[in-house]
Design an enzyme around this catalytic site. Structure first.
Site, PDB file in Angstrom:
ATOM      1  N   ARG A 157     -10.307 -11.556   2.028  1.00  0.00           N
ATOM      2  CA  ARG A 157     -11.164 -12.607   1.552  1.00  0.00           C
ATOM      3  C   ARG A 157     -10.612 -13.866   1.528  1.00  0.00           C
ATOM      4  O   ARG A 157     -11.236 -15.081   1.693  1.00  0.00           O
ATOM      5  CB  ARG A 157     -11.541 -12.277   0.271  1.00  0.00           C
ATOM      6  CG  ARG A 157     -10.442 -12.136  -0.759  1.00  0.00           C
ATOM      7  CD  ARG A 157     -10.809 -11.326  -2.048  1.00  0.00           C
ATOM      8  NE  ARG A 157     -10.781  -9.743  -2.019  1.00  0.00           N
ATOM      9  CZ  ARG A 157     -11.197  -8.942  -2.806  1.00  0.00           C
ATOM     10  NH1 ARG A 157     -11.665  -9.175  -4.042  1.00  0.00           N
ATOM     11  NH2 ARG A 157     -11.297  -7.809  -2.397  1.00  0.00           N
TER      12      ARG A 157
ATOM     13  N   LYS B  51       0.830  -1.079  -0.010  1.00  0.00           N
ATOM     14  CA  LYS B  51       0.126  -0.074   0.009  1.00  0.00           C
ATOM     15  C   LYS B  51       0.971   1.301   0.043  1.00  0.00           C
ATOM     16  O   LYS B  51       2.170   1.332   0.335  1.00  0.00           O
ATOM     17  CB  LYS B  51      -0.860  -0.018   1.160  1.00  0.00           C
ATOM     18  CG  LYS B  51      -1.939  -1.075   1.479  1.00  0.00           C
ATOM     19  CD  LYS B  51      -2.768  -0.777   2.777  1.00  0.00           C
ATOM     20  CE  LYS B  51      -4.132  -1.731   2.783  1.00  0.00           C
ATOM     21  NZ  LYS B  51      -5.021  -1.805   1.579  1.00  0.00           N
TER      22      LYS B  51
END
Ligand code: BES
Ligand code: MN
Ligand code: ZN
Length: 497
Positions: free
Chosen positions: A348, A274
């Protein structure tokens, strides 16, 4: 903060501040009009002059109010009477408390308006006060300006209104939510997966809940390849927390509610790293897991009739030398193969194994909560949590719980067409979409692959789990979102599908 009911008439209450509220358009009515007679029409003059309008969360603080024993009278704007409900009451009680707290007040009384002294209202006020009193100041050495309120009394409720029990319920709910907030506020150096598991186990022991912690060895034995793939980039080992509440008279064959919460104690993105700006916020990426732990804490005391199991997979997402790399193929606990095209879509992955494990323990209904996608902030901003479900009846029940708990949640679509977007080219599925747009939906579609036909709801709380700035009714930082909704869901859980 001690909270009790008060039987003295309002003008005889000796608190440092008496709190009540006024409605827009008709601020001087009922009990407020009665006060005003003793105050020689002061409130009426303020209303006429435009200083007391009843606009939502407007604060009017009157010192040494004539005719009252209390040192101050705080009138909070409650907005339009037609739009007023439990959520508004919870909020205004909280905003009043925080307004007074910054003025050094420690002892308050809250006076219900004439038509609203119900047990539900007592619970809302209690929740509002306790949520507002919480400060994210664990690591401040000087807490002088943030000292907790000593006590609050609730006035205007009849002895037979059930307010006493409602206060207790409100306390249990708010403490569950504040427990989640405290965990979610912790920085990642203080709260690793191991520490989170220890904190959960300690809570479970205190509350008399069963708790099992899976360590990295056990996780490997269970072949949780999706969770392990995220954890392998970090020196901190992963954990899976399993907390079980069993009702006193369990009925064989009865439904079992599974609560699966994402607990990435820090999300750097991994090799798909990120940007630096605001990366510190990614310590909150365990808010879904924290919420489930907070829910279990409350359920231990509220004792619903349904069995509930919380599963919290926890790991860091780090770009270490052993980190997984884009293009790696992983085998989940369910046996499905996953091509990891972006290591930052890690939530996920860990939920996939968390859900498979919950199903292996016999959960018949599943809810997951996760700070899953930045895209949900684009769709719903920080106002609503995103709701995804495959079973309309179960989704509707969750939405009804959200409404009654005063947490804003909004359903988003899960049409079969979206499935194409997570279909794999070299594995069964891939962890990011092969198309454009709908990032929150494709995240949900990925999780769905592990749910099959079990009634399931996915909550994307990436936009709602954190306040970047304080609200009038709550400190900045972790919000504990989803805790109240899921407590309500468990308490009202019936076996009909
Ligand atoms: N934890 C983040 C989601 C997130 C992003 C929460 C921004 C709050 C603010 C999650 O693990 C993530 O990184 N999601 C990616 C998914 C993408 C790579 C498909 C995202 O949303 O950018
Ligand atoms: Mn991520
Ligand atoms: Zn994440």
């Amino acid at each position: 903060m001690k909270i009790i009911t008060e039987s003295r008439p309002a003008n005889a209450i000796g608190a440092q501040a008496l709190i009540s509220y006024v409605f827009e358009g008709d601020p001087i009515s009922g009990r407020i009009a009665e006060f005003d007679q003793e105050k020689g029409g002061l409130l009426k003059r303020l209303a006429t002059g435009g200083e007391l309008t009843g606009k939502m969360l407007e604060m009017t603080l009157i010192h040494a109010p004539a005719g009252l024993k209390a040192e101050r009278l705080l009138l909070v704007g409650a907005g339009k009477k037609e739009k007023f409900g439990a959520a508004e009451l919870r909020r205004l009680a909280g905003a009043a408390l925080r307004h007074l707290k910054t003025r050094g007040v420690k002892r308050v009384a809250f006076l219900a308006r004439e038509s609203e002294a119900t047990s539900a209202a007592a619970q809302s006020v209690t929740e509002g006060l306790l949520l507002a009193d919480f400060e994210g100041d664990t690591y401040k050495t000087n807490k002088k300006n943030n000292e907790p309120i000593e006590w609050a009394t609730l006035a205007g409720w009849d002895a037979n209104s059930g307010a006493g029990e409602a206060i207790e319920r409100g306390r249990i709910v708010a403490e569950g939510q504040n427990f989640a907030r405290e965990l979610a506020n912790e920085p990642s150096n203080k709260l690793t997966p191991t520490v989170l598991a220890n904190r959960a186990a300690e809570m479970a022991r205190e509350m008399g809940l069963a708790c099992e912690i899976l360590d990295e060895k056990r996780i490997a034995e269970l072949k949780m390849g999706a969770l392990l793939s995220v954890a392998q980039g970090s020196v901190e080992p992963p954990r899976v927390i399993a907390i079980t509440y069993t009702p006193a008279n369990p009925i064989p064959g009865a439904p079992v509610l599974g609560l699966v919460g994402k607990a990435v104690t820090f999300d750097t993105g991994g090799i798909s790293i990120k940007p630096a700006a605001d990366m510190d916020k990614m310590k909150f990426d365990m808010s879904g897991g924290a919420a489930m732990i907070g829910v279990m804490r409350a359920l231990a005391k509220l004792k619903p009739s349904v069995k509930v199991i919380a599963i919290v997979p926890s790991t860091e997402n780090m770009p270490g030398g052993r980190a997984q790399k884009p293009g790696d193929i992983q085998i989940a606990m369910s046996g499905k193969s996953i091509e990891v095209l972006n290591t930052d879509a890690e939530g996920r992955l860990i939920l996939a194994d968390g859900i498979t494990y919950a199903r292996s323990l016999g959960c018949t209904h599943l809810v997951d909560a996760a700070t899953l996608t930045g895209a949900i902030v684009v769709a719903l901003a920080g106002i609503n949590s995103g709701v995804f479900g495959t079973n309309q009846a179960f989704t509707d029940r969750l939405l009804a719980s959200a409404r009654s708990a005063g947490e804003k949640m909004w359903p988003l679509p899960m049409d079969d067409e979206y499935r194409e977007m997570v279909k794999g080219s070299v594995a069964d599925i891939q962890n990011i979409s092969n198309g454009k747009g709908g990032g929150s939906i494709t995240g949900a579609m990925f999780i769905r692959e592990f749910v099959d036909d079990v009634p399931w709801v996915h909550l994307d709380i990436a936009g709602t789990a954190w306040y970047d700035d304080a609200k009038p009714w709550m400190a900045k930082g972790a919000t504990g979102v989803a805790v109240r909704t899921l407590i309500d869901l468990a308490m009202n859980f019936t076996s009909e599908k």
